[in-house]
Design a protein around this motif. Sequence first.
Motif, PDB file in Angstrom:
ATOM      1  N   VAL A   1       0.857  -1.186   0.000  1.00 21.08           N
ATOM      2  CA  VAL A   1       0.000   0.000   0.000  1.00 21.08           C
ATOM      3  C   VAL A   1       0.889   1.230   0.000  1.00 21.08           C
TER       4      VAL A   1
ATOM      5  N   SER B   1       2.534   4.620   0.705  1.00 20.30           N
ATOM      6  CA  SER B   1       2.470   5.464   1.895  1.00 20.30           C
ATOM      7  C   SER B   1       3.607   6.475   1.831  1.00 20.30           C
ATOM      8  N   ALA B   2       3.594   7.419   2.774  1.00 19.38           N
ATOM      9  CA  ALA B   2       4.627   8.455   2.810  1.00 19.38           C
ATOM     10  C   ALA B   2       5.998   7.830   3.066  1.00 19.38           C
ATOM     11  N   TYR B   3       7.019   8.396   2.450  1.00 19.74           N
ATOM     12  CA  TYR B   3       8.385   7.892   2.600  1.00 19.74           C
ATOM     13  C   TYR B   3       8.865   8.110   4.027  1.00 19.74           C
ATOM     14  N   ARG B   4       9.485   7.092   4.594  1.00 22.76           N
ATOM     15  CA  ARG B   4      10.037   7.173   5.942  1.00 22.76           C
ATOM     16  C   ARG B   4      11.547   7.122   5.878  1.00 22.76           C
TER      17      ARG B   4
ATOM     18  N   THR C   1       8.389  10.375   8.852  1.00 19.80           N
ATOM     19  CA  THR C   1       8.191  11.056   7.578  1.00 19.80           C
ATOM     20  C   THR C   1       8.806  12.450   7.657  1.00 19.80           C
TER      21      THR C   1
ATOM     22  N   ASP D   1      10.310   9.183  -2.553  1.00 19.73           N
ATOM     23  CA  ASP D   1       8.986   9.431  -1.999  1.00 19.73           C
ATOM     24  C   ASP D   1       7.881   9.148  -3.013  1.00 19.73           C
TER      25      ASP D   1
ATOM     26  N   GLU E   1       8.929  -2.601  -2.679  1.00 21.35           N
ATOM     27  CA  GLU E   1       9.426  -2.094  -1.407  1.00 21.35           C
ATOM     28  C   GLU E   1      10.913  -2.386  -1.296  1.00 21.35           C
TER      29      GLU E   1
END
Length: 421
Positions: A112, A114-117, A193, A242, A295
């Motif tokens: 899913v 999502s924002a880059y960490r 993030t 990102d 990922e």
Amino acid sequence: MDAQTSKQSMIPGIPNQISARPNETFKAGLLRKGVAWAATLALGGCVLAPGPYMGVAPREDTTTQADGQSAPAEIVQNGITFRLHALNGEMIAQLAAAAAAPFAPSALPRVVPSAYRVRSGDVLRVIVWDHPELNNPGFSALTTSIVSVGATQSTGMPAATSGGNLDPNGRVVQTDGTIYYPYIGRVKVAGLTVDQIRQDIFKRLDKAVSNPQVDVSIASYRSQKIYVSGAVHTPGTISLTDVPESVSDAISGAGGYSQGADLSAATLNRGGKVYPLDLYAFFYDGDVSQNVMLEDGDVINLPERRLKKVFVLGEVNKPVSQIMPVGPFSLSEALSDAGGLNGISANASQVYVFRQGPGRTVDVFQLDAASPGMLVLGDRFELQPRDVVFVDAAHVTRFYRVVSQILPFASSLYLGTEAFK
């Protein structure tokens, strides 16, 4: 010599000198001639009639199931079970339906977006507007261009110069997941993030600087990577950013796939588990379920198509070992590429396709190409990699003889070293 003696001496194969028992002598002569003729016929039959070959014992070509219906012929030789199937419309429809079934989307892993960490190794750029002494490394010797916005407001526009002794790339996230920032010390940033990092720095810096205007961005993405290998123009690593990365993005980032790529046999390796990807279905049929999101640590591999071969042997004009083209490849195409059937020696009614089945089994499909209508079925029969097409000679033969002829090649092709154990 009496009349009886003269009559018996005129019979071919009986000598003139007869014993006192003419009837017994006559029978013995006929017996010797009969044995000779029987031996001659038996030897001739071994040569002319179809029969065992390479040690394969004759047996019936079909078996009967428990319900009384005819089952495919089955022969076991060298531990390999050969099963014969007659190619007809129903059989080809079943094979086509099985081949057309796509990979189950649920079997593919899902990510899913999502924002880059941020992780260790990334490089952050932190800017505090109107405070050049706090700005990001590389912007340390910043001059501030003041743009008037009314009588009392100004906006500091940082501009990097060649001076200063700080790292121009920004603040590298250390192995412990922190960065150092003036007035607030070490800041834990790994796993957060960009927006979370900005809020944390603002809260801490607000104690030393009144209402700081903090901006945080990622100058370099270096912590998360995916790998693309195989038949692509520039195999290697691609950094995750990102922007979510999909399989097609990764292949595009690797320069695209090469001409010899086997798109239908691509794989995704995630966490040590390998998932099949049918990229032919995605690129040519629009099956977006194969274009999964990636990922960190994923490996995309596109094998070369040079191992995806079919073999055309027997009574054809040009026996070949041919690399399959992109997309479907039919039996009729393979025979055509081999120059067609030999018009003198080929038996068009006995065209066989050998295909490895589960375990030590080989499925053998027989096409009667003598009928023009059956040639249409041959064009609908799609070959698979490592199929062996064999055209038998124009003489009456049986299934076990064909198996015996192809046995050494099929054993080494499908079983490798196991065939010789």
